[in-house]
Scaffold this motif. Sequence first.
Motif, mmCIF file in Angstrom:
data_model
loop_
_atom_site.group_PDB
_atom_site.id
_atom_site.type_symbol
_atom_site.label_atom_id
_atom_site.label_comp_id
_atom_site.label_asym_id
_atom_site.label_seq_id
_atom_site.Cartn_x
_atom_site.Cartn_y
_atom_site.Cartn_z
ATOM 1 N N MET A 22 -0.411 -7.895 2.232
ATOM 2 C CA MET A 22 -0.112 -7.109 3.184
ATOM 3 C C MET A 22 0.544 -5.785 2.606
ATOM 4 O O MET A 22 0.023 -4.646 2.723
ATOM 5 N N ILE A 23 1.403 -5.732 1.633
ATOM 6 C CA ILE A 23 2.170 -4.756 0.895
ATOM 7 C C ILE A 23 0.995 -3.814 0.202
ATOM 8 O O ILE A 23 1.031 -2.786 0.008
ATOM 9 N N LYS A 25 -2.213 -3.942 0.461
ATOM 10 C CA LYS A 25 -3.108 -3.191 1.401
ATOM 11 C C LYS A 25 -2.529 -1.925 1.964
ATOM 12 O O LYS A 25 -3.294 -0.895 2.069
ATOM 13 N N LYS A 26 -1.220 -1.941 2.081
ATOM 14 C CA LYS A 26 -0.496 -0.785 2.895
ATOM 15 C C LYS A 26 -0.115 0.407 1.849
ATOM 16 O O LYS A 26 -0.337 1.351 1.822
ATOM 17 N N TYR A 27 0.170 -0.048 0.600
ATOM 18 C CA TYR A 27 0.759 0.988 -0.459
ATOM 19 C C TYR A 27 0.019 1.088 -1.830
ATOM 20 O O TYR A 27 0.304 1.915 -2.439
#
Length: 148
Positions: A22-23, A25-27
């Motif tokens: 998730m991290i 994918k976001k950053y």
Amino acid sequence: MNSLQEVEVNTARDALALLSRMIYKKYGDEVLPLIGEVCRRLGRAIGNQMRTNLDSFDLKSVGSAFLEGAKRRKSPVTLLELTEKRLRCKNERCALGLAGAGRPLCEAMMNMDIGIFEAATGEEIDLSILKTVAAGDECCDVMFALKG
């Protein structure tokens, strides 16, 4: 995997993998060193605990214990080579649930296994990721070797 919502979380390791996905994918690539460091620290803790249950700390003994643990977790791992200097194994699926997540995230998270082997053997380890489901390969094929 189409959605991270579909990722099953049954262990702390599953949760770390999902959070890392998730991290990332976001950053993006910026967070890979952080993910790698956290995974290496967790791996070292696991390797230190593994070491307390071993009589011998050579790569062959540690590799055998590592594979036994994978089989207890019902991971479909296949041993390809196990010697005093090298362990090579493959898995039909990613043990960390990283299918399609990309090779960079796989490399960062595999610091966990490097940490396990380094702490349990007391030696520096090189990891070669020959194939990874994270990048779309049909299996994961990895080799751990003593440095030098």
